[in-house]
Scaffold this motif. Structure first.
Motif, PDB file in Angstrom:
ATOM      1  N   MET D  27      -8.095  16.286  12.991  1.00 45.40           N
ATOM      2  CA  MET D  27      -8.861  16.315  11.742  1.00 45.40           C
ATOM      3  C   MET D  27      -9.549  17.666  11.561  1.00 45.40           C
ATOM      4  O   MET D  27      -9.561  18.240  10.469  1.00 45.40           O
ATOM      5  CB  MET D  27      -9.898  15.196  11.770  1.00 45.40           C
ATOM      6  CG  MET D  27     -10.804  15.170  10.567  1.00 45.40           C
ATOM      7  SD  MET D  27     -12.104  13.908  10.731  1.00 45.40           S
ATOM      8  CE  MET D  27     -13.235  14.705  11.854  1.00 45.40           C
ATOM      9  N   VAL D  44      -1.164  16.454  10.783  1.00 42.16           N
ATOM     10  CA  VAL D  44      -1.010  15.221  10.000  1.00 42.16           C
ATOM     11  C   VAL D  44      -0.234  14.184  10.800  1.00 42.16           C
ATOM     12  O   VAL D  44      -0.586  12.996  10.811  1.00 42.16           O
ATOM     13  CB  VAL D  44      -0.323  15.528   8.650  1.00 42.16           C
ATOM     14  CG1 VAL D  44       0.046  14.234   7.950  1.00 42.16           C
ATOM     15  CG2 VAL D  44      -1.237  16.376   7.771  1.00 42.16           C
ATOM     16  N   LEU D  47      -2.474  12.651  13.303  1.00 42.44           N
ATOM     17  CA  LEU D  47      -3.433  11.740  12.664  1.00 42.44           C
ATOM     18  C   LEU D  47      -2.773  10.415  12.305  1.00 42.44           C
ATOM     19  O   LEU D  47      -3.348   9.352  12.522  1.00 42.44           O
ATOM     20  CB  LEU D  47      -4.026  12.404  11.414  1.00 42.44           C
ATOM     21  CG  LEU D  47      -5.096  13.456  11.719  1.00 42.44           C
ATOM     22  CD1 LEU D  47      -5.368  14.315  10.508  1.00 42.44           C
ATOM     23  CD2 LEU D  47      -6.373  12.792  12.197  1.00 42.44           C
ATOM     24  N   TRP D  48      -1.544  10.480  11.799  1.00 45.36           N
ATOM     25  CA  TRP D  48      -0.834   9.233  11.479  1.00 45.36           C
ATOM     26  C   TRP D  48      -0.595   8.412  12.744  1.00 45.36           C
ATOM     27  O   TRP D  48      -0.714   7.185  12.732  1.00 45.36           O
ATOM     28  CB  TRP D  48       0.503   9.526  10.779  1.00 45.36           C
ATOM     29  CG  TRP D  48       0.387   9.711   9.290  1.00 45.36           C
ATOM     30  CD1 TRP D  48       0.608  10.857   8.597  1.00 45.36           C
ATOM     31  CD2 TRP D  48       0.023   8.718   8.330  1.00 45.36           C
ATOM     32  NE1 TRP D  48       0.391  10.664   7.259  1.00 45.36           N
ATOM     33  CE2 TRP D  48       0.038   9.355   7.060  1.00 45.36           C
ATOM     34  CE3 TRP D  48      -0.320   7.374   8.399  1.00 45.36           C
ATOM     35  CZ2 TRP D  48      -0.286   8.686   5.881  1.00 45.36           C
ATOM     36  CZ3 TRP D  48      -0.631   6.702   7.228  1.00 45.36           C
ATOM     37  CH2 TRP D  48      -0.626   7.352   5.984  1.00 45.36           C
ATOM     38  N   ILE D  88      -8.624   5.385   5.047  1.00 45.14           N
ATOM     39  CA  ILE D  88      -7.739   6.540   4.869  1.00 45.14           C
ATOM     40  C   ILE D  88      -6.555   6.210   3.966  1.00 45.14           C
ATOM     41  O   ILE D  88      -6.335   6.906   2.961  1.00 45.14           O
ATOM     42  CB  ILE D  88      -7.290   7.084   6.245  1.00 45.14           C
ATOM     43  CG1 ILE D  88      -8.532   7.594   7.012  1.00 45.14           C
ATOM     44  CG2 ILE D  88      -6.272   8.193   6.097  1.00 45.14           C
ATOM     45  CD1 ILE D  88      -8.307   7.828   8.468  1.00 45.14           C
ATOM     46  N   ALA D  98      -4.885  15.030   0.602  1.00 40.96           N
ATOM     47  CA  ALA D  98      -4.745  14.656   2.017  1.00 40.96           C
ATOM     48  C   ALA D  98      -5.839  15.287   2.863  1.00 40.96           C
ATOM     49  O   ALA D  98      -6.433  14.635   3.725  1.00 40.96           O
ATOM     50  CB  ALA D  98      -3.377  15.080   2.520  1.00 40.96           C
ATOM     51  N   TRP D 102      -8.224  12.701   4.993  1.00 42.91           N
ATOM     52  CA  TRP D 102      -8.204  12.597   6.455  1.00 42.91           C
ATOM     53  C   TRP D 102      -9.573  12.841   7.072  1.00 42.91           C
ATOM     54  O   TRP D 102      -9.778  12.570   8.260  1.00 42.91           O
ATOM     55  CB  TRP D 102      -7.155  13.541   7.035  1.00 42.91           C
ATOM     56  CG  TRP D 102      -5.765  12.975   6.932  1.00 42.91           C
ATOM     57  CD1 TRP D 102      -4.766  13.403   6.134  1.00 42.91           C
ATOM     58  CD2 TRP D 102      -5.265  11.847   7.648  1.00 42.91           C
ATOM     59  NE1 TRP D 102      -3.650  12.619   6.288  1.00 42.91           N
ATOM     60  CE2 TRP D 102      -3.925  11.652   7.225  1.00 42.91           C
ATOM     61  CE3 TRP D 102      -5.798  10.969   8.589  1.00 42.91           C
ATOM     62  CZ2 TRP D 102      -3.130  10.624   7.707  1.00 42.91           C
ATOM     63  CZ3 TRP D 102      -5.011   9.957   9.085  1.00 42.91           C
ATOM     64  CH2 TRP D 102      -3.684   9.784   8.636  1.00 42.91           C
ATOM     65  N   ALA D 105     -11.255  10.164   8.927  1.00 37.90           N
ATOM     66  CA  ALA D 105     -11.006   9.904  10.353  1.00 37.90           C
ATOM     67  C   ALA D 105     -12.272  10.103  11.176  1.00 37.90           C
ATOM     68  O   ALA D 105     -12.350   9.665  12.326  1.00 37.90           O
ATOM     69  CB  ALA D 105      -9.901  10.824  10.862  1.00 37.90           C
TER      70      ALA D 105
END
Lengths: 374, 374, 374, 374
Positions: D27, D44, D47-48, D88, D98, D102, D105
């Motif tokens: 993040m 990204v 994070l996913w 999110i 995005a 994010w 998070a």
């Protein structure tokens, strides 16, 4: 009770806080440099309303009548009420611009002090420790004066705008010793920085002393206050009358007072039991099936989970505002180890009540005045 | 006592503080960059007066005569008095400009230290905890040195004026670790900021340790000091002589000493009673109608409200400077629970006194030397 | 003891501190941007000398021989000694410029940690309280992350250089939460300032929790440590062997250990007596006329002033490094009240000694091994 | 246990912390102003992944099945898990960019709160002390409002951008009272600085009160928590069953719980002995030659070094996760002085075991279930 005073009494506390918050907010809005005319008018209206409420409250409290405090206006609360009401109209009458005059509404914040019960305790601690706190203030002042003179001498010639006179230098010393450190005045010479470093570290030390003194004093005052609060309640619980005096004293030190609103869940089924409770005033309902049991002042409950080390066997809920005395599991074991007669008394009382009621043993039992709930 | 010394003795304390405040104010005025000639002259005159007072005081105290302290000038108070008097004339004789020389008047602030009784207690705490405090200082120094070297390496090339040498970098470390944070030197690189963050958090930790140590030490010293102060008084109260030694010790730990001026109201009619009082020295008057009662050293009063749980039944006022020992209600109940003979002794003493005086039971009674007030 | 190690042993502590101070000073001088060539050379010479001393010290300690610690180099002290010696030559060999390489001398500050006895106590407190301290760190981190994300969103568009990315925003959050407040990044929007205000107040709260935990832990550890230190000494004093075990335990908790150098004045004639002393090891001399009395380990003195409440009647001075156990007047009265046999034992011992020596009662008396001083 | 939930259970704690750290790092990287496209993509993806792990964890915990908590999603932990997963995707669906979406998070940090056991203790302290803490907040607010109004009046005309409205002035007051001191708003007038100085010093006082209250509350809560934790274990140790209840209570207050992993060295040969240990659960191995001895729950060891005052005679190592109760030497001496039967019981137990095993006395002996290790 009072015809004018909607702010009297315990129940109106949220209303008091609301009035205060709204008033201070309106004052803040009014202080903005170029407020909108309508916003401004609204703020002034709100402020006048708050002032009216406070004036009504004051006149209700100060009006001499049967049962009222004789010299309310000379008490601390009375003076605060006067400060809330009088200065603003006086300032307006004297021709102070409205925007400035309404800043006096900031005095309303003093009303908070009368609403908070613990403030007198803080006052007592400070009074009891005044000798030691005085010493810390002397240390503080000594460092302040010596450091500001030193910095005035060392930094004054180079930075006349920051250290050119003692008041300027004192300003630096206060911001540094309190570890605020605005950074508007910063020593540049080597010696000046050395002394500044010593001042900063002294600041930590002074602050540590201050905190230590207050912590010590607060701990002592806390114990004393709790004992007095508990003692008044303990003398009302019949069960404690059978114990010998030293045990009662010991118990009083261990109990923790809980003031609960109506319909509060005290004990939840299935949770581990870490307390037993004595009812000092009010009433609770033990939610056992099929017949909930009501327990009144003088009863106790929750002892089963402590004796067996198990879980709570029913929810217990207050039916009205209730004051409980909670005995932690640690203190329960300590007490019963030293006073086995106490353990026997709890067990006997429990057995007696179980016998007198004809239902299968509920998880918690009251001593007196048990009633089947409808 | 001393012909020169108007500042000797307890009664002159306010005068001492006034002299100090006026002197420091004059010094401050004199330090202003461009003072008015007349203001300047006035300030210098005031400063000379203060210096003269301190010189007279010093010579009175240091003059060898019967009953005076033999080596006053080598005691801490004597050295402070010397520092207050000598440096300024010496500086003026050496040709230091007046404005600078008079800054030495800041040393007068040290006289505060001798006037404050609690300062020796703080000194003792620091002495007793010197081992632990030393550890904290070591941690402090270690962080300081390592952090300043790291920042010197990381930030030095980019900000040579802030971190270009170790002394500059140390200056940053001190302002940061003490959480002062002037903002004159701020790391810019990522690693520098990371280390700076660790330094800040360490600062909180170091300060927390410091405070914790002082709080612990202070609590212990406090209890000790109170015991000694009370013990000297307890041995003077005849009532306590009848108690067995362990009870006296317990009582001594519980009592709180009160030094009251003449005409102080100790107890107010109608207030709830939370204390009883023993008179260690001095005299109080119980304002009962029609014949106020005087109680002298050795007597006690205020026990009635504790025994009955009710309100005070009369005002009680000191008639001269008086030292009392107060026993809180919590401690009173604790004592009487463990020592029923104490409760009986208080009751018996009260009954005896009620019998020997022929008036209807006053709310508070002295044990000895009762007199009808005129 | 060791041929190489002039820094071994207790007596060399001042030398160690001197080496450290000189070394760090030389490092500081060397870090200056444009030092004079001669100054620079001198600093480098001093640094090499310090390094040589540390290297000699290390080799002396690490050299395997009879009686030495087997695996010194893997102990904490050994690693610190290695860190003091090895990194600098390695850096120089790797071609790091001298000015930078010598900054590694900052690692010498770690030697302070091994010289300070109280550091292990701090370590223990932190270890015992790690659960609670961990919670505070979690709170700290949670506030840090949430506040920096909020400020990044709120202030980022307007102040991209201060809040434009999370690391920048985190930097602001750390400086604010630790109350350092450099002022290099200051929120400007209303919401940003509101959150910043909450962060500042949370900072005070977090810090208060931190301090409270450390204070609590420290108090407990302190009592434990003192008991162990005293217990070892108490078992060496013959007088205590006659007391029953619970009294010895009580006494051990009350005593305070004093480690005194030779020729220290313990008690001064004419001062009020607030302690009595037991000699755990060493020797003291009571300066009574005409024949000073020497008291050795196992003896006690200073009890007379406590029993009579009067002043000290003679100076008492150590004749060699001596460890005393001091018993405060408050504790003395407490002990003798609960254990009258202790008071009798002190009195009997005093009488016995007075009889066995033929001089008129000295103010303080040793129990065993009394000798007339020459 | 759960098919989806790799994060369930104690063993997965490090994995949880790793997921959290990696997620927050990603993040942070994503928040950089102009990240590289590939870096951005990687962040990204990470994070996913984290989100997927949390979603799997949540669904595993919330899925209704036998033995699961019935209403997990309405518990505190469940709400935190929901906050970690839902916001999110919702933000992304609502079209939030995005990079901004994010940032949510950051809510993952709340998971830390559920992982830390001590947090509930802090909550309890704050709840118990809410009355006193409320008073401090009232003092804080009062100073804040009055100071900001005063500074608005005094400094507003000269510095309209810093003090021109109450919100601006409040901002200054918060930064000053919390001793943050950004330096963006600094009073310039004499009176303004005087009031600012008072605010700074009040800040120290308020903070000291706050710390003192928390320290007091924390000490009490700490003792209570330790007792409960120990009590559950003490009732499992057979040796304690033979002691009378008051001694057990005393012992429970003294013991310190240690939760050790497998293969931890508890006692090292040759070290001084400062504790004895009771095994509450698990198993340890005493490394005596030639036959190591295993001790199971209920046994004790390490008493020899306390009784003789000497060194440890063998290493002792856990063979599985083990919970010990440690008794410090200070407490051991205190207990045995007051309860000689305890000392006898330890000695008798030791002798009994020595007799029943046919080896020469090992330095530490288990009470039950001793086995020769293979």
């Amino acid at each position: 009770m009072s015809p004018f005073g909607p702010l009297n009494g315990r129940a109106s506390k949220p209303l008091q806080f609301l009035t205060l918050a709204v008033g201070l907010l309106a004052m803040t809005v009014l202080s903005m440099p170029d407020p909108d005319a309508s916003v401004r008018t609204a703020a002034v209206v709100v402020l006048w309303c708050c002032l009216a409420i406070y004036a009504a409250d004051l006149s209700a409290k100060a009006w001499p009548r049967a049962g009222s405090q004789p010299n309310y206006l000379s008490s601390a609360a009375g003076i605060i009420d006067l400060l809330a009401v009088l200065p603003i109209p006086i300032a307006l009458l004297l021709g102070v611009p409205a925007q400035t005059a309404w800043l006096l509404a900031s005095l309303w914040i003093l009303k908070l002090a009368t609403a908070v019960p613990g403030l007198s305790m803080l006052g007592r601690v400070i009074a009891l420790e005044k000798r030691a706190l005085g010493s810390v203030i002397v240390i503080f002042l000594t460092i302040l004066v010596l450091a500001s003179v030193a910095l005035h001498v060392l930094e004054g010639p180079a930075q006349p705008r920051q250290f050119g006179s003692l008041p300027l230098s004192l300003w630096w010393a206060v911001t540094t010793l309190s570890s605020t450190g605005y950074g508007d005045a910063v020593p540049q010479t080597f010696l000046g920085r050395l002394i500044a470093g010593i001042v900063m570290i002294s600041g930590l030390g002074v602050f540590g002393l201050w905190t230590g003194i207050l912590a010590t004093g607060f701990a002592a005052e806390h114990r004393r206050r709790d004992f007095i609060r508990n003692w008044d309640l303990v003398t009302q619980v019949p069960f404690f009358k059978n114990l010998d005096p030293p045990t009662v004293i010991e118990l009083t030190r261990m109990l923790r007072r809980l003031d609960l609103a109506e319909r509060t869940v005290i004990v939840r089924r299935g949770r581990p039991g870490d307390c037993m409770y004595f009812i000092a005033s009010g009433e609770v309902e033990v939610k056992v099936e099929p017949h909930p049991v009501k327990l009144a002042a003088g009863a106790f409950f929750g002892e089963m989970a402590l004796l067996t080390g198990g879980q709570r066997m029913a929810n217990v809920v207050t039916t009205q505002p209730t004051t409980l005395l909670a005995l932690e599991v640690a203190d329960f074991h300590t007490l019963t180890a030293h006073h086995p007669e106490l353990a026997r008394a709890v067990a006997a009382e429990a057995a007696r009540r179980k016998g007198s009621s004809e239902k299968p043993s509920p998880p918690a039992k009251g001593k007196t005045r048990e009633r089947k709930s409808r």
